[in-house]
Design a protein around this motif. Structure first.
Motif, PDB file in Angstrom:
ATOM      1  N   ASP A   1       0.815  -1.220   0.000  1.00 50.71           N
ATOM      2  CA  ASP A   1       0.000   0.000   0.000  1.00 50.71           C
ATOM      3  C   ASP A   1       0.846   1.265   0.000  1.00 50.71           C
ATOM      4  OD1 ASP A   1      -2.237  -1.585  -0.016  1.00 50.71           O
ATOM      5  OD2 ASP A   1      -2.686  -1.351   2.115  1.00 50.71           O
ATOM      6  N   SER A   2       2.096   1.154   0.435  1.00 52.62           N
ATOM      7  CA  SER A   2       2.973   2.331   0.452  1.00 52.62           C
ATOM      8  C   SER A   2       3.542   2.652  -0.929  1.00 52.62           C
ATOM      9  CB  SER A   2       4.127   2.109   1.430  1.00 52.62           C
ATOM     10  OG  SER A   2       5.062   1.172   0.895  1.00 52.62           O
ATOM     11  N   ALA A   3       3.342   1.745  -1.899  1.00 48.73           N
ATOM     12  CA  ALA A   3       3.880   1.856  -3.269  1.00 48.73           C
ATOM     13  C   ALA A   3       5.373   1.585  -3.318  1.00 48.73           C
ATOM     14  CB  ALA A   3       3.572   3.218  -3.887  1.00 48.73           C
ATOM     15  N   LEU A   4       5.966   1.109  -2.237  1.00 49.24           N
ATOM     16  CA  LEU A   4       7.397   0.825  -2.227  1.00 49.24           C
ATOM     17  C   LEU A   4       7.732  -0.329  -3.169  1.00 49.24           C
ATOM     18  CD1 LEU A   4      10.122   1.502  -0.896  1.00 49.24           C
ATOM     19  CD2 LEU A   4       9.585  -0.175   0.875  1.00 49.24           C
ATOM     20  N   VAL A   5       6.898  -1.365  -3.175  1.00 49.36           N
ATOM     21  CA  VAL A   5       7.137  -2.508  -4.052  1.00 49.36           C
ATOM     22  C   VAL A   5       7.089  -2.084  -5.519  1.00 49.36           C
ATOM     23  CG1 VAL A   5       6.180  -4.698  -4.859  1.00 49.36           C
ATOM     24  CG2 VAL A   5       6.337  -4.247  -2.425  1.00 49.36           C
ATOM     25  N   GLN A   6       6.117  -1.264  -5.866  1.00 52.42           N
ATOM     26  CA  GLN A   6       5.984  -0.848  -7.252  1.00 52.42           C
ATOM     27  C   GLN A   6       7.204  -0.052  -7.725  1.00 52.42           C
ATOM     28  OE1 GLN A   6       3.832  -0.739  -4.808  1.00 52.42           O
ATOM     29  NE2 GLN A   6       1.695  -0.835  -5.471  1.00 52.42           N
ATOM     30  N   HIS A   7       7.704   0.808  -6.860  1.00 51.18           N
ATOM     31  CA  HIS A   7       8.874   1.603  -7.227  1.00 51.18           C
ATOM     32  C   HIS A   7      10.131   0.734  -7.308  1.00 51.18           C
ATOM     33  CE1 HIS A   7       7.499   5.890  -7.159  1.00 51.18           C
ATOM     34  NE2 HIS A   7       6.448   5.299  -6.630  1.00 51.18           N
ATOM     35  N   ALA A   8      10.260  -0.217  -6.391  1.00 55.03           N
ATOM     36  CA  ALA A   8      11.401  -1.136  -6.450  1.00 55.03           C
ATOM     37  C   ALA A   8      11.342  -1.975  -7.718  1.00 55.03           C
ATOM     38  CB  ALA A   8      11.406  -2.032  -5.211  1.00 55.03           C
ATOM     39  N   ALA A   9      10.141  -2.400  -8.090  1.00 57.40           N
ATOM     40  CA  ALA A   9       9.971  -3.191  -9.313  1.00 57.40           C
ATOM     41  C   ALA A   9      10.374  -2.384 -10.540  1.00 57.40           C
ATOM     42  CB  ALA A   9       8.519  -3.651  -9.438  1.00 57.40           C
ATOM     43  N   ALA A  10       9.957  -1.127 -10.596  1.00 57.63           N
ATOM     44  CA  ALA A  10      10.301  -0.280 -11.741  1.00 57.63           C
ATOM     45  C   ALA A  10      11.804  -0.076 -11.828  1.00 57.63           C
ATOM     46  CB  ALA A  10       9.584   1.064 -11.618  1.00 57.63           C
ATOM     47  N   ALA A  11      12.448   0.146 -10.696  1.00 54.36           N
ATOM     48  CA  ALA A  11      13.902   0.362 -10.690  1.00 54.36           C
ATOM     49  C   ALA A  11      14.639  -0.891 -11.144  1.00 54.36           C
ATOM     50  CB  ALA A  11      14.347   0.773  -9.293  1.00 54.36           C
ATOM     51  N   LEU A  12      14.214  -2.061 -10.657  1.00 56.29           N
ATOM     52  CA  LEU A  12      14.887  -3.307 -11.018  1.00 56.29           C
ATOM     53  C   LEU A  12      14.682  -3.629 -12.492  1.00 56.29           C
ATOM     54  CD1 LEU A  12      16.514  -5.742 -10.057  1.00 56.29           C
ATOM     55  CD2 LEU A  12      14.374  -6.851  -9.403  1.00 56.29           C
ATOM     56  N   ALA A  13      13.455  -3.472 -12.985  1.00 55.03           N
ATOM     57  CA  ALA A  13      13.171  -3.777 -14.387  1.00 55.03           C
ATOM     58  C   ALA A  13      13.915  -2.827 -15.322  1.00 55.03           C
ATOM     59  CB  ALA A  13      11.667  -3.701 -14.643  1.00 55.03           C
ATOM     60  N   ALA A  14      14.028  -1.569 -14.926  1.00 50.00           N
ATOM     61  CA  ALA A  14      14.695  -0.585 -15.773  1.00 50.00           C
ATOM     62  C   ALA A  14      16.194  -0.817 -15.866  1.00 50.00           C
ATOM     63  CB  ALA A  14      14.420   0.818 -15.248  1.00 50.00           C
ATOM     64  N   ARG A  15      16.777  -1.455 -14.863  1.00 49.42           N
ATOM     65  CA  ARG A  15      18.227  -1.660 -14.825  1.00 49.42           C
ATOM     66  C   ARG A  15      18.659  -3.036 -15.330  1.00 49.42           C
ATOM     67  NH1 ARG A  15      16.848   2.085 -11.399  1.00 49.42           N
ATOM     68  NH2 ARG A  15      18.289   3.723 -10.730  1.00 49.42           N
ATOM     69  N   THR A  16      17.689  -3.882 -15.694  1.00 48.26           N
ATOM     70  CA  THR A  16      18.004  -5.225 -16.184  1.00 48.26           C
ATOM     71  C   THR A  16      17.533  -5.329 -17.627  1.00 48.26           C
ATOM     72  OG1 THR A  16      17.541  -6.046 -13.949  1.00 48.26           O
ATOM     73  CG2 THR A  16      17.838  -7.675 -15.675  1.00 48.26           C
ATOM     74  N   HIS A  17      18.444  -5.686 -18.529  1.00 52.95           N
ATOM     75  CA  HIS A  17      18.115  -5.654 -19.951  1.00 52.95           C
ATOM     76  C   HIS A  17      17.564  -6.977 -20.474  1.00 52.95           C
ATOM     77  CE1 HIS A  17      19.964  -1.744 -20.040  1.00 52.95           C
ATOM     78  NE2 HIS A  17      21.102  -2.234 -19.558  1.00 52.95           N
ATOM     79  N   SER A  18      17.892  -8.086 -19.842  1.00 56.22           N
ATOM     80  CA  SER A  18      17.474  -9.391 -20.330  1.00 56.22           C
ATOM     81  C   SER A  18      16.469 -10.033 -19.384  1.00 56.22           C
ATOM     82  CB  SER A  18      18.702 -10.303 -20.477  1.00 56.22           C
ATOM     83  OG  SER A  18      18.331 -11.659 -20.551  1.00 56.22           O
ATOM     84  N   LEU A  19      15.411 -10.613 -19.946  1.00 51.93           N
ATOM     85  CA  LEU A  19      14.438 -11.317 -19.121  1.00 51.93           C
ATOM     86  C   LEU A  19      15.085 -12.490 -18.398  1.00 51.93           C
ATOM     87  CD1 LEU A  19      11.121 -11.579 -21.202  1.00 51.93           C
ATOM     88  CD2 LEU A  19      11.545 -10.218 -19.151  1.00 51.93           C
ATOM     89  N   ARG A  20      15.991 -13.180 -19.084  1.00 51.99           N
ATOM     90  CA  ARG A  20      16.643 -14.319 -18.456  1.00 51.99           C
ATOM     91  C   ARG A  20      17.488 -13.873 -17.263  1.00 51.99           C
ATOM     92  NH1 ARG A  20      19.529 -18.497 -22.286  1.00 51.99           N
ATOM     93  NH2 ARG A  20      17.365 -19.241 -22.469  1.00 51.99           N
ATOM     94  N   THR A  21      18.217 -12.780 -17.423  1.00 50.55           N
ATOM     95  CA  THR A  21      19.018 -12.260 -16.309  1.00 50.55           C
ATOM     96  C   THR A  21      18.134 -11.856 -15.145  1.00 50.55           C
ATOM     97  OG1 THR A  21      20.706 -11.451 -17.844  1.00 50.55           O
ATOM     98  CG2 THR A  21      20.695 -10.503 -15.637  1.00 50.55           C
ATOM     99  N   LEU A  22      17.050 -11.146 -15.449  1.00 48.30           N
ATOM    100  CA  LEU A  22      16.126 -10.720 -14.410  1.00 48.30           C
ATOM    101  C   LEU A  22      15.502 -11.923 -13.714  1.00 48.30           C
ATOM    102  CD1 LEU A  22      14.493  -8.535 -12.954  1.00 48.30           C
ATOM    103  CD2 LEU A  22      12.910  -8.505 -14.899  1.00 48.30           C
ATOM    104  N   GLY A  23      15.086 -12.918 -14.495  1.00 49.24           N
ATOM    105  CA  GLY A  23      14.465 -14.097 -13.908  1.00 49.24           C
ATOM    106  C   GLY A  23      15.423 -14.887 -13.042  1.00 49.24           C
ATOM    107  N   LEU A  24      16.645 -15.074 -13.527  1.00 51.60           N
ATOM    108  CA  LEU A  24      17.631 -15.810 -12.734  1.00 51.60           C
ATOM    109  C   LEU A  24      17.980 -15.067 -11.456  1.00 51.60           C
ATOM    110  CD1 LEU A  24      19.999 -17.116 -15.563  1.00 51.60           C
ATOM    111  CD2 LEU A  24      18.443 -18.474 -14.150  1.00 51.60           C
TER     112      LEU A  24
END
Length: 372
Positions: A61-84
Protein backbone atom coordinates in the motif's frame (compact mmCIF):
# COMPACT_ATOMS: atom_id res chain seq x y z
CA UNK A 1 -23.23 -9.70 -4.25
CA UNK A 2 -24.82 -11.41 -7.28
CA UNK A 3 -25.14 -15.18 -7.61
CA UNK A 4 -22.50 -15.15 -10.34
CA UNK A 5 -20.01 -13.31 -8.13
CA UNK A 6 -20.74 -15.69 -5.26
CA UNK A 7 -20.09 -18.62 -7.58
CA UNK A 8 -16.78 -17.09 -8.72
CA UNK A 9 -15.77 -16.38 -5.12
CA UNK A 10 -16.56 -19.94 -4.03
CA UNK A 11 -14.65 -21.31 -7.02
CA UNK A 12 -11.64 -19.20 -6.06
CA UNK A 13 -11.79 -20.43 -2.46
CA UNK A 14 -12.17 -24.13 -3.30
CA UNK A 15 -9.19 -25.05 -1.15
CA UNK A 16 -10.75 -23.40 1.91
CA UNK A 17 -14.07 -25.14 1.26
CA UNK A 18 -12.46 -28.56 0.66
CA UNK A 19 -10.40 -28.54 3.86
CA UNK A 20 -13.25 -27.10 5.90
CA UNK A 21 -15.39 -30.01 4.74
CA UNK A 22 -12.59 -32.47 5.56
CA UNK A 23 -12.24 -30.94 9.04
CA UNK A 24 -15.97 -31.17 9.71
CA UNK A 25 -16.25 -34.76 8.47
CA UNK A 26 -13.27 -35.93 10.54
CA UNK A 27 -14.61 -34.11 13.60
CA UNK A 28 -17.90 -35.96 13.19
CA UNK A 29 -16.49 -39.47 12.59
CA UNK A 30 -13.59 -39.19 15.07
CA UNK A 31 -14.41 -36.73 17.90
CA UNK A 32 -11.34 -35.42 19.74
CA UNK A 33 -10.78 -33.29 22.86
CA UNK A 34 -10.06 -29.58 22.63
CA UNK A 35 -6.37 -30.14 23.38
CA UNK A 36 -5.97 -32.08 20.12
CA UNK A 37 -7.58 -29.30 18.10
CA UNK A 38 -5.28 -26.75 19.73
CA UNK A 39 -2.26 -28.86 18.82
CA UNK A 40 -3.32 -29.26 15.20
CA UNK A 41 -4.01 -25.54 14.87
CA UNK A 42 -0.26 -24.69 15.01
CA UNK A 43 -0.94 -21.28 16.53
CA UNK A 44 2.68 -19.99 16.29
CA UNK A 45 2.77 -20.72 12.56
CA UNK A 46 -0.58 -19.01 12.00
CA UNK A 47 0.50 -16.01 14.06
CA UNK A 48 3.67 -15.75 11.99
CA UNK A 49 1.71 -15.88 8.74
CA UNK A 50 -0.73 -13.24 9.99
CA UNK A 51 2.08 -10.87 10.96
CA UNK A 52 3.86 -11.32 7.63
CA UNK A 53 0.65 -10.72 5.69
CA UNK A 54 -0.04 -7.48 7.57
CA UNK A 55 3.49 -6.13 7.08
CA UNK A 56 3.61 -7.02 3.37
CA UNK A 57 0.20 -5.45 2.77
CA UNK A 58 1.49 -2.24 4.32
CA UNK A 59 4.56 -2.33 2.04
CA UNK A 60 2.31 -2.86 -0.98
CA UNK A 61 0.00 0.00 0.00
CA UNK A 62 2.97 2.33 0.45
CA UNK A 63 3.88 1.86 -3.27
CA UNK A 64 7.40 0.83 -2.23
CA UNK A 65 7.14 -2.51 -4.05
CA UNK A 66 5.98 -0.85 -7.25
CA UNK A 67 8.87 1.60 -7.23
CA UNK A 68 11.40 -1.14 -6.45
CA UNK A 69 9.97 -3.19 -9.31
CA UNK A 70 10.30 -0.28 -11.74
CA UNK A 71 13.90 0.36 -10.69
CA UNK A 72 14.89 -3.31 -11.02
CA UNK A 73 13.17 -3.78 -14.39
CA UNK A 74 14.70 -0.59 -15.77
CA UNK A 75 18.23 -1.66 -14.83
CA UNK A 76 18.00 -5.22 -16.18
CA UNK A 77 18.12 -5.65 -19.95
CA UNK A 78 17.47 -9.39 -20.33
CA UNK A 79 14.44 -11.32 -19.12
CA UNK A 80 16.64 -14.32 -18.46
CA UNK A 81 19.02 -12.26 -16.31
CA UNK A 82 16.13 -10.72 -14.41
CA UNK A 83 14.47 -14.10 -13.91
CA UNK A 84 17.63 -15.81 -12.73
CA UNK A 85 18.26 -12.95 -10.32
CA UNK A 86 14.80 -13.42 -8.79
CA UNK A 87 15.18 -17.20 -8.60
CA UNK A 88 18.62 -16.97 -6.96
CA UNK A 89 17.32 -14.35 -4.54
CA UNK A 90 14.44 -16.63 -3.58
CA UNK A 91 16.79 -19.54 -2.86
CA UNK A 92 19.29 -17.44 -0.89
CA UNK A 93 16.69 -15.55 1.14
CA UNK A 94 14.94 -18.79 2.07
CA UNK A 95 18.08 -19.96 3.85
CA UNK A 96 17.95 -16.95 6.18
CA UNK A 97 14.36 -15.72 6.28
CA UNK A 98 12.60 -19.10 5.77
CA UNK A 99 10.81 -20.13 2.59
CA UNK A 100 7.49 -18.47 3.48
CA UNK A 101 9.02 -15.08 4.35
CA UNK A 102 11.06 -15.12 1.13
CA UNK A 103 7.91 -15.58 -0.92
CA UNK A 104 6.09 -12.81 0.93
CA UNK A 105 8.95 -10.51 -0.06
CA UNK A 106 9.63 -11.63 -3.64
CA UNK A 107 6.27 -12.66 -5.11
CA UNK A 108 4.70 -9.17 -4.75
CA UNK A 109 7.86 -7.74 -6.32
CA UNK A 110 7.62 -10.23 -9.20
CA UNK A 111 3.94 -9.43 -9.78
CA UNK A 112 4.74 -5.72 -9.79
CA UNK A 113 7.57 -6.19 -12.30
CA UNK A 114 5.25 -8.25 -14.49
CA UNK A 115 2.69 -5.46 -14.39
CA UNK A 116 5.06 -3.01 -16.05
CA UNK A 117 7.12 -5.30 -18.27
CA UNK A 118 6.95 -8.47 -20.35
CA UNK A 119 8.18 -10.71 -17.49
CA UNK A 120 6.07 -13.93 -17.44
CA UNK A 121 4.71 -13.66 -13.91
CA UNK A 122 3.18 -17.11 -13.41
CA UNK A 123 6.26 -18.83 -14.80
CA UNK A 124 8.45 -16.84 -12.41
CA UNK A 125 6.25 -17.53 -9.39
CA UNK A 126 6.37 -21.28 -10.06
CA UNK A 127 10.17 -21.08 -10.31
CA UNK A 128 10.36 -19.07 -7.09
CA UNK A 129 8.25 -21.66 -5.28
CA UNK A 130 10.64 -24.38 -6.45
CA UNK A 131 13.64 -22.21 -5.54
CA UNK A 132 12.59 -21.57 -1.94
CA UNK A 133 11.95 -25.29 -1.44
CA UNK A 134 15.47 -25.98 -2.73
CA UNK A 135 17.23 -23.17 -0.90
CA UNK A 136 15.54 -23.68 2.46
CA UNK A 137 16.63 -27.35 2.42
CA UNK A 138 20.19 -26.32 3.22
CA UNK A 139 19.41 -24.30 6.34
CA UNK A 140 18.32 -25.64 9.74
CA UNK A 141 16.10 -22.54 10.01
CA UNK A 142 15.03 -22.45 6.37
CA UNK A 143 11.66 -24.11 6.88
CA UNK A 144 9.56 -25.56 9.73
CA UNK A 145 10.43 -29.20 9.06
CA UNK A 146 14.18 -28.50 9.16
CA UNK A 147 13.83 -26.51 12.37
CA UNK A 148 11.90 -29.34 13.99
CA UNK A 149 14.36 -32.04 12.88
CA UNK A 150 17.41 -29.94 13.74
CA UNK A 151 16.17 -29.46 17.28
CA UNK A 152 15.01 -33.08 17.58
CA UNK A 153 18.35 -34.47 16.35
CA UNK A 154 20.36 -32.05 18.54
CA UNK A 155 22.93 -31.60 15.78
CA UNK A 156 25.25 -28.59 15.49
CA UNK A 157 24.00 -25.96 13.03
CA UNK A 158 26.84 -26.45 10.53
CA UNK A 159 26.74 -30.24 10.81
CA UNK A 160 23.06 -30.26 9.89
CA UNK A 161 23.67 -27.92 6.93
CA UNK A 162 26.65 -29.99 5.74
CA UNK A 163 24.58 -33.19 5.84
CA UNK A 164 21.86 -31.56 3.72
CA UNK A 165 24.30 -29.96 1.26
CA UNK A 166 24.30 -32.78 -1.38
CA UNK A 167 20.49 -32.81 -1.51
CA UNK A 168 20.19 -29.02 -1.60
CA UNK A 169 22.88 -28.73 -4.27
CA UNK A 170 21.10 -31.17 -6.59
CA UNK A 171 17.79 -29.37 -6.06
CA UNK A 172 19.23 -25.94 -6.76
CA UNK A 173 21.11 -27.08 -9.87
CA UNK A 174 17.89 -28.56 -11.24
CA UNK A 175 15.95 -25.37 -10.48
CA UNK A 176 18.66 -23.26 -12.13
CA UNK A 177 18.64 -25.49 -15.23
CA UNK A 178 14.87 -25.28 -15.45
CA UNK A 179 14.96 -21.51 -15.03
CA UNK A 180 17.63 -21.14 -17.72
CA UNK A 181 15.58 -23.21 -20.17
CA UNK A 182 12.15 -21.79 -19.28
CA UNK A 183 12.77 -18.05 -18.95
CA UNK A 184 12.64 -16.33 -22.37
CA UNK A 185 15.85 -14.84 -23.77
CA UNK A 186 14.04 -11.67 -24.87
CA UNK A 187 14.98 -8.20 -23.78
CA UNK A 188 13.00 -6.58 -20.98
CA UNK A 189 10.29 -4.42 -22.52
CA UNK A 190 8.81 -1.74 -20.28
CA UNK A 191 5.30 -0.40 -20.74
CA UNK A 192 5.52 3.28 -19.70
CA UNK A 193 1.75 3.70 -19.58
CA UNK A 194 1.53 1.06 -16.84
CA UNK A 195 4.11 2.65 -14.56
CA UNK A 196 2.63 3.64 -11.24
CA UNK A 197 3.54 7.28 -10.67
CA UNK A 198 2.04 7.28 -7.20
CA UNK A 199 4.69 8.60 -4.80
CA UNK A 200 5.94 6.34 -2.06
CA UNK A 201 4.11 6.89 1.23
CA UNK A 202 7.33 7.20 3.21
CA UNK A 203 5.74 6.93 6.63
CA UNK A 204 3.80 3.78 5.81
CA UNK A 205 6.82 2.27 4.00
CA UNK A 206 9.15 2.82 6.97
CA UNK A 207 6.56 1.54 9.42
CA UNK A 208 5.84 -1.56 7.35
CA UNK A 209 9.48 -2.47 6.75
CA UNK A 210 10.24 -1.99 10.46
CA UNK A 211 7.28 -4.18 11.38
CA UNK A 212 8.37 -6.84 8.88
CA UNK A 213 11.81 -6.97 10.51
CA UNK A 214 10.20 -7.08 13.97
CA UNK A 215 7.92 -9.93 12.88
CA UNK A 216 10.79 -11.99 11.47
CA UNK A 217 12.79 -11.47 14.66
CA UNK A 218 9.84 -12.45 16.85
CA UNK A 219 9.39 -15.64 14.81
CA UNK A 220 13.10 -16.40 15.07
CA UNK A 221 12.99 -16.23 18.87
CA UNK A 222 9.71 -18.09 19.29
CA UNK A 223 7.44 -15.11 20.01
CA UNK A 224 5.32 -15.08 16.86
CA UNK A 225 2.07 -14.48 18.76
CA UNK A 226 3.46 -11.37 20.46
CA UNK A 227 4.82 -10.11 17.14
CA UNK A 228 1.49 -10.59 15.38
CA UNK A 229 -0.32 -8.88 18.25
CA UNK A 230 2.02 -5.91 17.99
CA UNK A 231 1.45 -5.60 14.25
CA UNK A 232 -2.32 -5.82 14.68
CA UNK A 233 -2.22 -3.00 17.21
CA UNK A 234 0.17 -0.80 15.23
CA UNK A 235 -1.72 -1.13 11.96
CA UNK A 236 -5.13 -0.79 13.62
CA UNK A 237 -3.97 2.58 14.91
CA UNK A 238 -1.69 3.69 12.08
CA UNK A 239 -3.09 2.16 8.89
CA UNK A 240 -6.49 0.49 9.34
CA UNK A 241 -7.06 0.54 5.58
CA UNK A 242 -4.06 -1.76 5.04
CA UNK A 243 -5.29 -4.03 7.82
CA UNK A 244 -8.68 -4.34 6.11
CA UNK A 245 -7.02 -5.22 2.78
CA UNK A 246 -5.09 -8.20 4.17
CA UNK A 247 -6.05 -11.52 2.58
CA UNK A 248 -7.67 -12.96 5.71
CA UNK A 249 -9.25 -15.78 3.72
CA UNK A 250 -5.74 -17.12 3.08
CA UNK A 251 -5.23 -17.33 6.83
CA UNK A 252 -8.57 -19.14 7.23
CA UNK A 253 -7.48 -21.55 4.50
CA UNK A 254 -4.38 -22.46 6.50
CA UNK A 255 -6.51 -22.90 9.63
CA UNK A 256 -8.63 -25.42 7.73
CA UNK A 257 -5.55 -27.14 6.27
CA UNK A 258 -3.82 -27.48 9.64
CA UNK A 259 -6.93 -28.82 11.37
CA UNK A 260 -7.90 -31.20 8.58
CA UNK A 261 -4.44 -32.62 7.91
CA UNK A 262 -3.50 -32.74 11.59
CA UNK A 263 -6.58 -34.79 12.37
CA UNK A 264 -6.10 -37.01 9.31
CA UNK A 265 -2.53 -37.84 10.32
CA UNK A 266 -3.63 -38.97 13.78
CA UNK A 267 -6.49 -41.22 12.72
CA UNK A 268 -6.12 -44.69 14.30
CA UNK A 269 -6.13 -46.30 10.86
CA UNK A 270 -3.24 -44.09 9.71
CA UNK A 271 -1.26 -44.75 12.87
CA UNK A 272 -1.84 -48.50 12.60
CA UNK A 273 -0.64 -48.47 9.01
CA UNK A 274 2.54 -46.64 10.00
CA UNK A 275 3.19 -49.09 12.83
CA UNK A 276 3.38 -51.88 10.25
CA UNK A 277 6.07 -50.07 8.27
CA UNK A 278 9.74 -50.74 8.88
CA UNK A 279 11.37 -47.35 8.41
CA UNK A 280 14.84 -48.58 9.34
CA UNK A 281 15.74 -48.82 5.65
CA UNK A 282 16.94 -45.43 4.28
CA UNK A 283 15.16 -45.99 0.96
CA UNK A 284 11.89 -46.96 2.66
CA UNK A 285 12.05 -43.90 4.93
CA UNK A 286 12.89 -41.70 1.93
CA UNK A 287 9.90 -42.93 -0.06
CA UNK A 288 7.60 -42.74 2.97
CA UNK A 289 8.58 -39.11 3.62
CA UNK A 290 7.99 -38.09 0.01
CA UNK A 291 4.66 -39.91 -0.31
CA UNK A 292 3.37 -38.63 3.04
CA UNK A 293 4.28 -35.08 2.00
CA UNK A 294 2.21 -35.45 -1.17
CA UNK A 295 -0.83 -36.37 0.90
CA UNK A 296 -0.62 -34.26 4.07
CA UNK A 297 2.17 -31.71 3.29
CA UNK A 298 5.76 -31.97 4.42
CA UNK A 299 5.47 -30.36 7.86
CA UNK A 300 2.67 -32.69 9.09
CA UNK A 301 4.53 -35.58 7.41
CA UNK A 302 7.60 -34.73 9.49
CA UNK A 303 5.58 -34.76 12.69
CA UNK A 304 3.92 -38.02 11.67
CA UNK A 305 7.19 -39.86 10.95
CA UNK A 306 9.46 -38.21 13.51
CA UNK A 307 9.21 -40.78 16.27
CA UNK A 308 9.40 -43.70 13.82
CA UNK A 309 12.47 -42.45 11.93
CA UNK A 310 15.85 -43.41 13.33
CA UNK A 311 17.76 -40.89 11.21
CA UNK A 312 16.60 -37.23 11.32
CA UNK A 313 18.82 -36.31 8.37
CA UNK A 314 17.26 -39.02 6.19
CA UNK A 315 13.82 -37.76 7.11
CA UNK A 316 14.86 -34.15 6.43
CA UNK A 317 16.03 -35.07 2.94
CA UNK A 318 12.80 -36.95 2.26
CA UNK A 319 10.33 -34.31 3.39
CA UNK A 320 12.23 -31.51 1.68
CA UNK A 321 12.11 -33.41 -1.61
CA UNK A 322 8.43 -34.02 -0.82
CA UNK A 323 7.86 -30.26 -1.01
CA UNK A 324 7.92 -30.64 -4.79
CA UNK A 325 5.17 -32.49 -6.64
CA UNK A 326 1.58 -31.61 -5.79
CA UNK A 327 0.85 -28.16 -4.43
CA UNK A 328 -0.02 -29.41 -0.95
CA UNK A 329 3.47 -30.93 -0.66
CA UNK A 330 4.71 -27.64 0.75
CA UNK A 331 2.61 -24.80 2.11
CA UNK A 332 5.08 -22.46 0.40
CA UNK A 333 3.60 -23.56 -2.93
CA UNK A 334 0.13 -22.49 -1.82
CA UNK A 335 1.43 -19.18 -0.47
CA UNK A 336 3.19 -18.40 -3.75
CA UNK A 337 0.09 -19.11 -5.84
CA UNK A 338 -2.19 -17.13 -3.53
CA UNK A 339 0.11 -14.10 -3.46
CA UNK A 340 0.42 -14.11 -7.25
CA UNK A 341 -3.30 -14.64 -7.99
CA UNK A 342 -2.61 -15.67 -11.58
CA UNK A 343 -5.15 -17.56 -13.74
CA UNK A 344 -4.52 -21.32 -13.96
CA UNK A 345 -1.75 -21.06 -11.37
CA UNK A 346 -2.40 -24.47 -9.83
CA UNK A 347 -2.40 -26.19 -13.22
CA UNK A 348 0.87 -24.52 -14.21
CA UNK A 349 2.53 -25.43 -10.93
CA UNK A 350 1.56 -29.08 -11.31
CA UNK A 351 2.64 -29.13 -14.95
CA UNK A 352 6.16 -28.30 -13.79
CA UNK A 353 6.44 -29.46 -10.19
CA UNK A 354 5.28 -33.06 -10.61
CA UNK A 355 7.81 -33.88 -13.38
CA UNK A 356 10.39 -31.97 -11.34
CA UNK A 357 9.75 -34.29 -8.38
CA UNK A 358 10.06 -37.39 -10.57
CA UNK A 359 13.46 -36.22 -11.84
CA UNK A 360 14.67 -34.74 -8.57
CA UNK A 361 13.81 -37.60 -6.19
CA UNK A 362 16.14 -40.30 -7.59
CA UNK A 363 18.98 -37.83 -8.21
CA UNK A 364 18.80 -36.42 -4.69
CA UNK A 365 18.72 -39.91 -3.18
CA UNK A 366 21.80 -40.98 -5.13
CA UNK A 367 23.69 -37.79 -4.26
CA UNK A 368 22.75 -38.02 -0.57
CA UNK A 369 23.67 -41.71 -0.27
CA UNK A 370 26.89 -41.27 -2.24
CA UNK A 371 28.15 -37.99 -0.75
CA UNK A 372 26.29 -37.83 2.55
Amino acid sequence: MTARRWKERLKAEWLLLAFTLLTLVLGWVDPQPAASWQRWLQAPTLAGLAGLMIAIQGIRDSALVQHAAAALAARTHSLRTLGLLLVASAALLSMILTNDVSLFVLVPLTVAIGGLSNLPVLRMVVLEALAVNAGSTLSPIGNPQNLLLWQHGQLPFLSFAWALLPAAAVMFVLVAMLAWAWIPRERVTLAPDTLDHQPVAAGLAILSVAMLVAMVMSMEYGHAAYGAGLLLLVFALGSPRSLARVDWLLLLTFVAIFLGLGHLAELPQVQAGLDRLDLGSPLRLYLAGILASQVISNVPATVLLLERAHDPIALAVAVNVGGFGVAIGSLANLIALRLARQPHGLRELHRVSIPFLLVCAPLVYLAWRWLG
